[in-house]
Design a protein around this motif. Structure first.
Motif, mmCIF file in Angstrom:
data_model
loop_
_atom_site.group_PDB
_atom_site.id
_atom_site.type_symbol
_atom_site.label_atom_id
_atom_site.label_comp_id
_atom_site.label_asym_id
_atom_site.label_seq_id
_atom_site.Cartn_x
_atom_site.Cartn_y
_atom_site.Cartn_z
ATOM 1 N N ASP A 1 0.837 -1.209 0.000
ATOM 2 C CA ASP A 1 0.000 0.000 0.000
ATOM 3 C C ASP A 1 0.875 1.262 0.000
ATOM 4 O OD1 ASP A 1 -2.386 1.357 0.047
ATOM 5 O OD2 ASP A 1 -2.988 0.678 2.036
ATOM 6 N N ASP A 2 0.293 2.375 -0.411
ATOM 7 C CA ASP A 2 1.004 3.661 -0.424
ATOM 8 C C ASP A 2 2.334 3.539 -1.151
ATOM 9 O OD1 ASP A 2 -1.072 4.709 0.982
ATOM 10 O OD2 ASP A 2 -0.013 4.907 2.880
ATOM 11 N N ASP B 1 -0.117 5.388 -4.368
ATOM 12 C CA ASP B 1 -0.778 6.332 -3.469
ATOM 13 C C ASP B 1 -1.407 7.495 -4.226
ATOM 14 O OD1 ASP B 1 -1.231 7.045 -0.596
ATOM 15 O OD2 ASP B 1 -0.293 8.898 -1.317
ATOM 16 N N LYS B 2 -2.510 8.008 -3.656
ATOM 17 C CA LYS B 2 -3.232 9.091 -4.326
ATOM 18 C C LYS B 2 -2.455 10.398 -4.346
ATOM 19 C CE LYS B 2 -6.117 10.416 -0.367
ATOM 20 N NZ LYS B 2 -6.010 9.272 0.547
ATOM 21 N N GLU C 1 -4.910 4.718 -6.784
ATOM 22 C CA GLU C 1 -6.013 5.237 -5.977
ATOM 23 C C GLU C 1 -6.148 6.748 -6.129
ATOM 24 O OE1 GLU C 1 -4.836 3.967 -1.963
ATOM 25 O OE2 GLU C 1 -3.956 5.925 -1.625
HETATM 26 CA CA CA Z 1 -2.834 5.617 0.100
#
Ligand code: CA
Ligand code: C2E
Ligand code: CA
Ligand code: CA
Length: 277
Positions: A179-180, A202-203, A235
């Protein structure tokens, strides 16, 4: 800082409101409300759809914790997760949230997956890992429908134990997402050393209003994932133009307000029907 409250508060199902945002709560106030909280009553799990660009359909959902404290109102997860970790409440909180997430799976089409975020403490606590596997077995959920999302930062601190947990979870048939991705120090090293099924970009790479440099990063990560046969999810997708760019880059999955805000599991069957997915 990544938390975009303006966008969040636009949706109908979201629990965030500007009134709550303006309320200033100290870490100490949040911590003591957490200590006193009835985890099963005050916490909910919302689900945000993950869209498969290749097939034009929903492939699964990410479970996102929502807390409405009777004392403090709505507290966003970016605020309470670190405090739950610090005050030794993470194990109980994760147990309660994961049970809720698994219960929500009955609302979902059988092929759809469910992603669940694990914190740094979760991934280094063997009791938590055993609890997660026990809950999946008890609820008779196919492990292949579960994706555990783990940030590189949480793996970094105690790599050996984290690696053991990851191998245990994956050995039981669940999937692992990093994630991220791209926000930490050694993303590339982990891709190579750990059995990773999926990477989530990550966004923050999107949020910079599609500046050229962040698209270059996204482009390279997508290419890297493809060469390693790892699924890639971007994302924070909010516009049709961003979606098209990802499609042109050959990215398979996206998540963001363009598709849907996080919502209650019970709302999903209707939402799927309305949106034509
Ligand atoms: Ca994130
Ligand atoms: P994350 O894992 O990076 O989750 C994605 C965040 O982006 C979520 O914020 C989601 O609501 C938000 N988001 C999704 N689409 C968009 C979009 O199009 N635009 C914008 N601006 N934001 C979007 P949320 O729900 O506030 O969660 C924040 C973080 O809290 C998560 O970041 C995750 O690290 C953590 N978290 C949430 N639920 C849990 C949980 O059950 N357990 C653990 N350990 N952490 C959790
Ligand atoms: Ca996540
Ligand atoms: Ca995060």
């Amino acid at each position: 800082a990544l938390y975009n409250s303006k966008t969040e508060s636009r949706g109908q199902t979201t629990l965030y409101s500007s009134q709550h945002e303006q309320q200033i709560r100290s870490d100490r106030a949040i911590e003591s409300a957490l200590q006193a909280a009835d985890l099963d009553q005050e916490f909910e799990v919302f689900l945000q759809p993950i869209f498969d660009l290749q097939h034009g359909e929903i492939s699964g959902y990410e479970a996102l914790a929502r807390w409405t404290s009777p004392h403090l109102g709505v507290v966003p997860p970016d605020q309470f997760i670190p405090l739950a970790e610090r005050s030794g409440l993470m194990r109980q909180l994760t147990q309660s949230l994961f049970n809720k997430a698994l219960e929500s799976i009955t609302f979902l089409p059988p092929k759809h997956t469910l992603s669940f975020n694990l914190s740094a403490h979760d991934i280094t606590c063997s009791e938590t890992v055993m609890m997660l596997l026990g809950a999946i077995a008890r609820m008779k959920v196919a492990p292949s429908r579960i994706v555990f999302e783990i940030t590189e930062t949480s793996v970094m601190n105690s790599y050996e134990i984290a690696e053991q947990s990851i191998r245990l979870l994956r050995g039981a048939g669940t999937m692992i997402a990093l994630d991220d991705f791209g926000t930490g120090y050694s993303s590339l090293g982990y891709l190579h050393r750990l059995p990773i099924d999926r990477v989530k970009i990550d966004k923050s790479f999107i949020a910079e209003k599609g500046t050229k440099s962040s698209w270059k990063v996204i482009t390279s990560i997508i290419a890297l994932c493809r060469s390693m046969a790892i699924d890639c999810v971007v994302e924070g997708i909010e516009t049709e133009a961003q979606k098209q760019s990802l499609k042109n880059l050959g990215c398979r999955y996206l998540q963001g307000h363009l598709i849907a805000q996080p919502m209650r599991a019970a709302e999903i069957p209707d939402w799927l029907e309305r949106s034509g997915y």
